[in-house]
Design an enzyme around this catalytic site. Sequence first.
Site, mmCIF file in Angstrom:
data_model
loop_
_atom_site.group_PDB
_atom_site.id
_atom_site.type_symbol
_atom_site.label_atom_id
_atom_site.label_comp_id
_atom_site.label_asym_id
_atom_site.label_seq_id
_atom_site.Cartn_x
_atom_site.Cartn_y
_atom_site.Cartn_z
ATOM 1 N N TRP A 1 -13.498 -5.493 0.593
ATOM 2 C CA TRP A 1 -12.799 -4.295 0.140
ATOM 3 C C TRP A 1 -13.681 -3.603 -0.900
ATOM 4 O O TRP A 1 -14.500 -4.220 -1.558
ATOM 5 C CB TRP A 1 -11.409 -4.600 -0.390
ATOM 6 C CG TRP A 1 -11.243 -5.550 -1.559
ATOM 7 C CD1 TRP A 1 -10.895 -6.872 -1.490
ATOM 8 C CD2 TRP A 1 -11.343 -5.247 -2.963
ATOM 9 N NE1 TRP A 1 -10.794 -7.415 -2.751
ATOM 10 C CE2 TRP A 1 -11.057 -6.437 -3.674
ATOM 11 C CE3 TRP A 1 -11.638 -4.092 -3.678
ATOM 12 C CZ2 TRP A 1 -11.063 -6.504 -5.069
ATOM 13 C CZ3 TRP A 1 -11.658 -4.152 -5.073
ATOM 14 C CH2 TRP A 1 -11.375 -5.345 -5.747
ATOM 15 N N GLY B 1 -15.611 1.330 -5.281
ATOM 16 C CA GLY B 1 -14.638 2.309 -5.729
ATOM 17 C C GLY B 1 -15.222 3.680 -6.004
ATOM 18 O O GLY B 1 -14.684 4.446 -6.811
ATOM 19 N N ARG C 1 -18.143 4.225 -7.368
ATOM 20 C CA ARG C 1 -19.131 4.182 -8.448
ATOM 21 C C ARG C 1 -20.556 4.282 -7.905
ATOM 22 O O ARG C 1 -21.461 4.753 -8.601
ATOM 23 C CB ARG C 1 -18.976 2.898 -9.258
ATOM 24 C CG ARG C 1 -17.703 2.837 -10.080
ATOM 25 C CD ARG C 1 -17.691 1.653 -11.033
ATOM 26 N NE ARG C 1 -17.709 0.383 -10.348
ATOM 27 C CZ ARG C 1 -18.706 -0.491 -10.381
ATOM 28 N NH1 ARG C 1 -19.804 -0.212 -11.084
ATOM 29 N NH2 ARG C 1 -18.626 -1.642 -9.742
ATOM 30 N N LEU C 2 -20.753 3.842 -6.665
ATOM 31 C CA LEU C 2 -22.077 3.925 -6.063
ATOM 32 C C LEU C 2 -22.569 5.366 -5.999
ATOM 33 O O LEU C 2 -23.770 5.621 -6.123
ATOM 34 C CB LEU C 2 -22.035 3.326 -4.648
ATOM 35 C CG LEU C 2 -23.336 3.373 -3.847
ATOM 36 C CD1 LEU C 2 -24.427 2.554 -4.528
ATOM 37 C CD2 LEU C 2 -23.110 2.891 -2.427
ATOM 38 N N SER D 1 -11.479 5.831 4.008
ATOM 39 C CA SER D 1 -11.398 7.283 4.181
ATOM 40 C C SER D 1 -10.595 7.639 5.425
ATOM 41 O O SER D 1 -10.674 6.959 6.449
ATOM 42 C CB SER D 1 -12.803 7.883 4.290
ATOM 43 O OG SER D 1 -12.738 9.254 4.617
ATOM 44 N N GLY D 2 -9.863 8.724 5.333
ATOM 45 C CA GLY D 2 -9.135 9.225 6.495
ATOM 46 C C GLY D 2 -9.906 10.297 7.247
ATOM 47 O O GLY D 2 -9.328 11.004 8.085
ATOM 48 N N TYR E 1 0.826 -1.210 0.000
ATOM 49 C CA TYR E 1 0.000 0.000 0.000
ATOM 50 C C TYR E 1 0.861 1.261 0.000
ATOM 51 O O TYR E 1 1.850 1.358 0.735
ATOM 52 C CB TYR E 1 -0.939 0.021 1.207
ATOM 53 C CG TYR E 1 -2.102 -0.951 1.109
ATOM 54 C CD1 TYR E 1 -2.467 -1.525 -0.105
ATOM 55 C CD2 TYR E 1 -2.849 -1.276 2.226
ATOM 56 C CE1 TYR E 1 -3.536 -2.399 -0.189
ATOM 57 C CE2 TYR E 1 -3.929 -2.154 2.149
ATOM 58 C CZ TYR E 1 -4.260 -2.716 0.936
ATOM 59 O OH TYR E 1 -5.326 -3.581 0.853
#
Length: 303
Positions: free
Chosen positions: A212, A217, A219-220, A268-269, A56
């Site tokens: 995951w 990604g 798209r929702l 998300s951070g 990552y």
Amino acid sequence: MNTLVHQYHPLGFKGSRIAQGFWRAGEWNMTKESRLSFIEACLELGVTTFDHADIYGDYQCEALFGEALALKPSVRDKMQLISKCGIKLKSDARPEHAIYQYDLSFDHIISSVENSLLQLQTEYLDLLLLHRPTPLMDADEVARAFEHLMIQGKVKHFGVSNFTSAQFDLLQSRVDVPLVANQSEYSVLQTQSFENGEIDHLHQHAVTPMAWSPFAGGRLFSGSNEQEERVREQLQVISEKYDEASVDQLALAWLLKHPAKICPVLGSGKIDRLEKAVAACQIEFADDDWYRVWCASTGKDLA
């Protein structure tokens, strides 16, 4: 206050109902102090499972987490650390990698875990996942690596990521300890695993499906094909039944409804996004609404 119910795995692994991923940690522009504050805020919400992989952030994200953890080592006992290995990226950080490839050899698994421990600044992983299957996987060699790591006390539990049911069974047939998780892509837009037997297989063997990309990604929220628009519209229509819950909350609640106890991994951070996700754990998704979303995703009514 800790508001998130922990998920007690029948095979021994204990994690939170949702997990916080760190694959984008390099994009958060946080100091190590602010990263520690974020980690502690996650723990306060009851999100105690943190998901990593050696690759990552071009092999940088584990070190970012480790820097923060080193500021307050006592928080290590309050969390479960997951990492993955098995992918070799072409990278300036790994000049010895000639091509992008997968490697599940004994030597690579051992060296990857030892490096992850060094970067994360911890003495053990709660869960190690093999990141991708490979046709060259020698299940007996993987089993030997798992045994070595367990005896050394460097990994407590083992699992896989993106494995088919057959690949999972092959590995489990050689490994003495139970595999406790398979992390793959599950979402309201990615439902194939509910139909091809993969989720049923994991449920049968008391293996936690970790999702995951639970929002496909992004798209929702912004996708414009027919499936994406149908699902988004259906979630918006039923939101009034659930105190105007947002699309992302309902998408998580849809996954959490499944009896296999799917564990979504968020990326998300932003702590407010995580707070919304934790609140989604309290949504009691009705069966009829679950099927409305299912039919919107598949594009057909139940036969």
